[in-house]
Design a protein around this motif. Structure first.
Motif, mmCIF file in Angstrom:
data_model
loop_
_atom_site.group_PDB
_atom_site.id
_atom_site.type_symbol
_atom_site.label_atom_id
_atom_site.label_comp_id
_atom_site.label_asym_id
_atom_site.label_seq_id
_atom_site.Cartn_x
_atom_site.Cartn_y
_atom_site.Cartn_z
ATOM 1 N N VAL A 110 29.258 16.384 51.156
ATOM 2 C CA VAL A 110 28.247 15.212 50.810
ATOM 3 C C VAL A 110 26.871 15.542 51.582
ATOM 4 O O VAL A 110 27.364 15.732 53.241
ATOM 5 C CB VAL A 110 28.057 13.545 50.214
ATOM 6 N N ALA A 111 25.962 16.516 51.410
ATOM 7 C CA ALA A 111 24.938 16.947 52.498
ATOM 8 C C ALA A 111 23.669 15.932 52.255
ATOM 9 O O ALA A 111 22.911 16.095 50.992
ATOM 10 C CB ALA A 111 24.422 18.354 51.980
ATOM 11 N N SER A 112 23.522 14.892 52.701
ATOM 12 C CA SER A 112 22.489 13.539 52.457
ATOM 13 C C SER A 112 21.404 14.109 52.310
ATOM 14 O O SER A 112 20.399 13.926 51.576
ATOM 15 C CB SER A 112 22.627 12.443 53.526
ATOM 16 N N GLY A 113 20.596 14.855 53.056
ATOM 17 C CA GLY A 113 19.434 15.471 53.317
ATOM 18 C C GLY A 113 18.426 14.781 52.565
ATOM 19 O O GLY A 113 18.249 14.257 53.727
ATOM 20 N N ALA A 114 17.942 14.622 52.311
ATOM 21 C CA ALA A 114 16.518 13.326 52.120
ATOM 22 C C ALA A 114 17.230 12.019 52.366
ATOM 23 O O ALA A 114 16.614 10.933 52.697
ATOM 24 C CB ALA A 114 15.751 13.614 50.852
ATOM 25 N N ASN A 115 18.246 12.198 51.448
ATOM 26 C CA ASN A 115 18.652 10.033 52.041
ATOM 27 C C ASN A 115 18.661 9.724 53.474
ATOM 28 O O ASN A 115 18.651 8.367 53.350
ATOM 29 C CB ASN A 115 20.148 10.241 51.300
ATOM 30 N N GLY A 116 19.046 11.283 53.767
ATOM 31 C CA GLY A 116 18.837 10.192 55.602
ATOM 32 C C GLY A 116 17.931 10.392 56.364
ATOM 33 O O GLY A 116 18.207 9.859 57.089
ATOM 34 N N ASN A 117 16.851 10.385 55.383
ATOM 35 C CA ASN A 117 15.402 9.977 56.191
ATOM 36 C C ASN A 117 14.715 8.876 55.205
ATOM 37 O O ASN A 117 13.262 8.511 55.374
ATOM 38 C CB ASN A 117 14.082 11.359 55.910
ATOM 39 N N LEU A 118 15.618 8.248 54.536
ATOM 40 C CA LEU A 118 15.280 6.784 53.953
ATOM 41 C C LEU A 118 15.197 5.610 55.222
ATOM 42 O O LEU A 118 15.894 5.158 55.831
ATOM 43 C CB LEU A 118 15.509 6.263 52.606
ATOM 44 N N TYR A 119 13.977 4.941 55.563
ATOM 45 C CA TYR A 119 13.850 4.597 56.831
ATOM 46 C C TYR A 119 13.332 3.140 56.369
ATOM 47 O O TYR A 119 12.870 2.616 55.868
ATOM 48 C CB TYR A 119 13.421 4.884 57.792
ATOM 49 N N PRO A 120 13.417 2.229 58.126
ATOM 50 C CA PRO A 120 13.017 1.206 57.106
ATOM 51 C C PRO A 120 11.655 0.684 56.755
ATOM 52 O O PRO A 120 10.819 0.303 55.955
ATOM 53 C CB PRO A 120 13.368 -0.133 58.365
ATOM 54 N N ASP A 121 10.757 2.005 57.896
ATOM 55 C CA ASP A 121 9.185 2.489 57.104
ATOM 56 C C ASP A 121 8.719 2.690 56.097
ATOM 57 O O ASP A 121 7.823 1.920 55.507
ATOM 58 C CB ASP A 121 8.407 3.150 58.425
ATOM 59 N N ASP A 122 9.671 3.072 55.295
ATOM 60 C CA ASP A 122 9.204 3.372 53.919
ATOM 61 C C ASP A 122 9.500 2.518 53.264
ATOM 62 O O ASP A 122 9.169 2.718 51.640
ATOM 63 C CB ASP A 122 10.568 4.623 53.007
ATOM 64 N N LEU A 123 10.136 1.428 53.347
ATOM 65 C CA LEU A 123 10.373 0.512 52.517
ATOM 66 C C LEU A 123 9.077 -0.963 52.352
ATOM 67 O O LEU A 123 9.054 -1.982 51.741
ATOM 68 C CB LEU A 123 11.592 -0.193 52.568
ATOM 69 N N LYS A 124 8.814 -0.741 53.342
ATOM 70 C CA LYS A 124 7.038 -1.345 53.957
ATOM 71 C C LYS A 124 6.343 -2.367 52.101
ATOM 72 O O LYS A 124 7.034 -3.371 51.887
ATOM 73 C CB LYS A 124 5.941 -1.414 54.798
ATOM 74 N N ASP A 125 5.870 -1.084 51.125
ATOM 75 C CA ASP A 125 5.191 -1.748 49.944
ATOM 76 C C ASP A 125 6.675 -2.090 49.393
ATOM 77 O O ASP A 125 5.860 -2.664 48.643
ATOM 78 C CB ASP A 125 4.986 0.070 49.988
#
Ligand code: ATP
Length: 312
Positions: A110-125
């Motif tokens: 697996v080449a994670s790409g964007a999955n590796g950029n899903l951070y807690p800050d993205d989930l605020k909303d």
């Protein structure tokens, strides 16, 4: 009264090649048929929930590219709420290279790409959506910090946390304490418990050990051998359905998505594991990840056929 399910996890594009055998390092094998199929553990589990009739929100990150757009569109067509399928401007969509041999065994990079950029800050909303759900379902193809953050938040709001600890990794005591149900396969159970898992007896030991680490309920999936449950300390074995395996890709994902659906409908933990085993058994009789995931109407028809063959 069906409870909402939130899946937080990965989206990948799977590139699948059938081969006579899985190559060893340095070896080139002339493969057979090739096809592309949307995958990623998070996406597969979200699609499973939708196809089996669950009420599902999917939180994920894709690249700003053709695979990302295709995946989001497919999720919508499946009836998944995709408001929080985010697009990343930095990294491409995740990609998985999969080889499947004649016995239906697979090997995956697996080449994670964007999955590796899903951070807690993205989930605020998205936190209010999580707080209002009955169940949170996660895997480990996104950053561990995000998994920890979301599990902690959900547990604090009384949401049941189901963790599919795949791919195998160690988990912090803080995370383990937030989990209502953990669903390791053989390898993951070994990684978590430190016990070599080769058969049902060793799976029971591993399940007990993981329970002892602070997880309320454990189910160790053992492929064609079935599943071993440790429900608040009590061990139960749920046998697998006897089917002809064509491709086991996503068997674990179907198992987890189906488990969440059954629980959201009010089934008990052992009943939900039985339901999940049925769904997973159907998926191993077909090629691919999302292409192999059963629909609820089909599930009823096919699963009764499977039961029938067992009673013979
Ligand atoms: P994968 O990585 O292939 O998606 P996994 O390793 O995560 O799968 P498994 O334990 O292999 O998980 O399979 C999950 C569940 O799927 C099993 O508990 C079982 O119910 C079902 N299953 C898997 N393989 C088979 C099979 N050959 N026959 C019947 N059921 C199966």
């Amino acid at each position: 009264d069906i409870k909402k399910i939130v899946v937080v996890g990965s989206t990948n594009m799977d590139m699948v090649v059938k081969t006579s055998h899985i190559p060893v390092p340095g070896e080139t094998v002339l493969g057979g048929s090739f096809f592309m199929n949307p995958g990623g553990k998070g996406a597969n589990q979200a699609v499973t929930v939708a196809r089996l009739g669950g009420d599902v929100h999917f939180i994920s990150k894709v690249g700003n590219d053709v695979f990302g757009k295709q995946s989001s569109q497919l999720f919508e067509e499946e009836g998944i709420n995709t408001f929080y399928v985010l697009s990343d401007d930095e990294l491409p969509s995740g990609v998985a290279l999969i080889t499947v041999d004649e016995a239906g065994e697979n090997s995956i990079v697996v080449a994670s790409g964007a999955n590796g950029n899903l951070y807690p800050d993205d989930l605020k909303d998205a936190l209010s959506i999580i707080a209002g759900a009955g169940f949170l379902l996660m895997q480990l193809e996104i950053p561990m910090d995000t998994v920890r953050f979301v599990a902690d938040y959900a547990a604090s709001k009384g949401v049941s946390v189901i963790l599919n600890p795949a791919p195998a990794n160690t988990l912090s005591p803080g995370l383990l304490n937030c989990i209502d149900i953990i669903t390791p396969n053989k390898k993951e159970a070994e990684m978590l418990s430190g016990i070599k898992v080769t058969n049902i007896e060793s799976a029971k030991k591993a399940a007990k050990a993981i329970y002892g680490m602070g997880v309320k309920n454990v189910v160790v999936t053992m492929g064609p051998l079935g599943a071993v449950i440790c429900q608040e300390g009590k061990i139960l074995v749920i046998p697998a359905q006897k089917v002809e395996a064509v491709d086991t890709t996503a068997a674990g994902d179907v198992f987890n998505g189906a488990l969440a659906v059954a629980l959201s409908e009010g089934k008990t933990f052992p009943e939900a594991v039985q339901f999940a085993s049925m769904a997973a058994a159907i998926s191993v009789t077909r090629m691919g990840a999302q292409s192999s995931i059963p629909y609820r109407n089909e599930f009823i028809a096919v699963s009764s056929k499977i039961e029938g063959s067992i009673n013979e």
